[in-house]
Design a protein around this motif. Structure first.
Motif, mmCIF file in Angstrom:
data_model
loop_
_atom_site.group_PDB
_atom_site.id
_atom_site.type_symbol
_atom_site.label_atom_id
_atom_site.label_comp_id
_atom_site.label_asym_id
_atom_site.label_seq_id
_atom_site.Cartn_x
_atom_site.Cartn_y
_atom_site.Cartn_z
ATOM 1 N N TYR A 4 -20.619 -77.180 44.517
ATOM 2 C CA TYR A 4 -21.636 -76.463 45.273
ATOM 3 C C TYR A 4 -22.857 -76.208 44.421
ATOM 4 O O TYR A 4 -23.975 -76.204 44.901
ATOM 5 C CB TYR A 4 -21.072 -75.122 45.741
ATOM 6 N N LYS A 5 -22.628 -75.967 43.140
ATOM 7 C CA LYS A 5 -23.704 -75.557 42.248
ATOM 8 C C LYS A 5 -24.840 -76.562 42.193
ATOM 9 O O LYS A 5 -25.985 -76.204 41.961
ATOM 10 C CB LYS A 5 -23.130 -75.347 40.842
ATOM 11 N N LYS A 7 -25.557 -78.912 44.649
ATOM 12 C CA LYS A 7 -26.029 -79.422 45.934
ATOM 13 C C LYS A 7 -27.377 -78.806 46.279
ATOM 14 O O LYS A 7 -27.540 -77.594 46.257
ATOM 15 C CB LYS A 7 -25.009 -79.102 47.030
ATOM 16 N N VAL A 9 -29.651 -77.517 48.650
ATOM 17 C CA VAL A 9 -29.551 -77.051 50.035
ATOM 18 C C VAL A 9 -30.351 -75.780 50.326
ATOM 19 O O VAL A 9 -30.354 -75.297 51.455
ATOM 20 C CB VAL A 9 -28.081 -76.762 50.413
ATOM 21 N N ILE A 10 -31.038 -75.244 49.317
ATOM 22 C CA ILE A 10 -31.698 -73.948 49.500
ATOM 23 C C ILE A 10 -33.212 -74.134 49.607
ATOM 24 O O ILE A 10 -33.809 -74.813 48.775
ATOM 25 C CB ILE A 10 -31.379 -73.014 48.318
ATOM 26 N N LYS A 46 -35.758 -78.690 48.815
ATOM 27 C CA LYS A 46 -34.387 -78.175 48.805
ATOM 28 C C LYS A 46 -33.916 -78.034 47.356
ATOM 29 O O LYS A 46 -33.981 -78.984 46.588
ATOM 30 C CB LYS A 46 -33.453 -79.149 49.529
ATOM 31 N N PHE A 49 -28.158 -74.213 43.396
ATOM 32 C CA PHE A 49 -27.911 -73.001 42.619
ATOM 33 C C PHE A 49 -28.217 -73.245 41.143
ATOM 34 O O PHE A 49 -28.682 -72.341 40.444
ATOM 35 C CB PHE A 49 -26.463 -72.546 42.781
ATOM 36 N N VAL B 9 -27.231 -68.773 51.963
ATOM 37 C CA VAL B 9 -28.541 -69.255 51.507
ATOM 38 C C VAL B 9 -29.003 -70.540 52.191
ATOM 39 O O VAL B 9 -30.083 -71.039 51.904
ATOM 40 C CB VAL B 9 -28.513 -69.524 49.989
ATOM 41 N N ILE B 14 -30.096 -77.692 57.525
ATOM 42 C CA ILE B 14 -29.330 -78.299 56.443
ATOM 43 C C ILE B 14 -27.838 -78.202 56.723
ATOM 44 O O ILE B 14 -27.086 -79.134 56.449
ATOM 45 C CB ILE B 14 -29.699 -77.624 55.105
ATOM 46 N N PHE B 49 -21.711 -72.008 51.834
ATOM 47 C CA PHE B 49 -20.877 -73.198 51.778
ATOM 48 C C PHE B 49 -19.535 -72.926 52.456
ATOM 49 O O PHE B 49 -18.958 -73.826 53.078
ATOM 50 C CB PHE B 49 -20.649 -73.629 50.335
#
Lengths: 101, 101
Positions: A4-5, A7, A9-10, A46, A49, B9, B14, B49
């Motif tokens: 996740y770290k 990706k 996506v934010i 995008k 994290f 977030v 997305i 996530f």
DNA sequence: CGTGTAAGGAATTCTGACACG
DNA sequence: CGTGTAAGGAATTCTGACACG
């Protein structure tokens, strides 16, 4: 590995909240090649994290009076150091092998 | 504990890309109380996530012909089961303590 | 150099509703 | 029940530029 770290996506507004940095600053640090967000088809940035953490690190260094190009250099050096350590490690492993062979 | 996985977030566009679900569906599953995004001040939904994973799970169950209220029930049951297991575990621990006391 | 800001436009998201089944 | 869609509006983001220092 690709957790996740990492990706992307934010969106920038949320990154701004997460880091306390203005969107202006975040875009500027990208312009200075300090981080590399991805884009949606529409062009919206995008971030991951990991990017958020890097921004916090950048903010600390800026507070210490460092300039963007110095921060960029420091990151490259960090990479170089890491590569060096890995090379030394490989060297030791090879040496160990040679001893026993 | 509160890791990246649970930070809200990610915006709905997305999430839609990540899950392959339409925004309509994602909003509908919220209406049916299957997930609970947070909101920005402006009212934009923010997902984690963990929400993305839950949506994928929901999508699978929908494909199997399950209905939203069944999925909701199943989740509650899962919680109950977990609570039960924990209670049993505590019971065993207490029993073990009593034996040695 | 680093950052704020006003400007105009485009992409994104929101809600409530109608439709179909 | 579950989902697509058109509608109108609001929030979000984008770029290039001017300003200050």
């Amino acid at each position: 590995m690709s957790s996740y770290k990492d990706k992307k996506v934010i969106t920038i507004g949320i990154v701004s909240e997460l880091t306390g940095l203005s969107e202006r600053k975040i875009r500027y640090y990208e312009e200075r090649k300090l981080l590399f967000p991805e884009r949606t088809n529409g062009g919206t940035r995008k971030y991951s994290f990991a990017d958020v953490e890097k921004l916090i690190d950048i903010a600390n260094k800026m507070e210490d009076g460092m300039q963007t190009f110095e921060i960029r250099k420091m990151e490259q050096k960090k990479l170089t150091d890491k590569q060096l350590r890995e090379r030394m490690l490989r060297g030791q492993i090879n040496a160990a092998f040679n001893v026993r062979k």
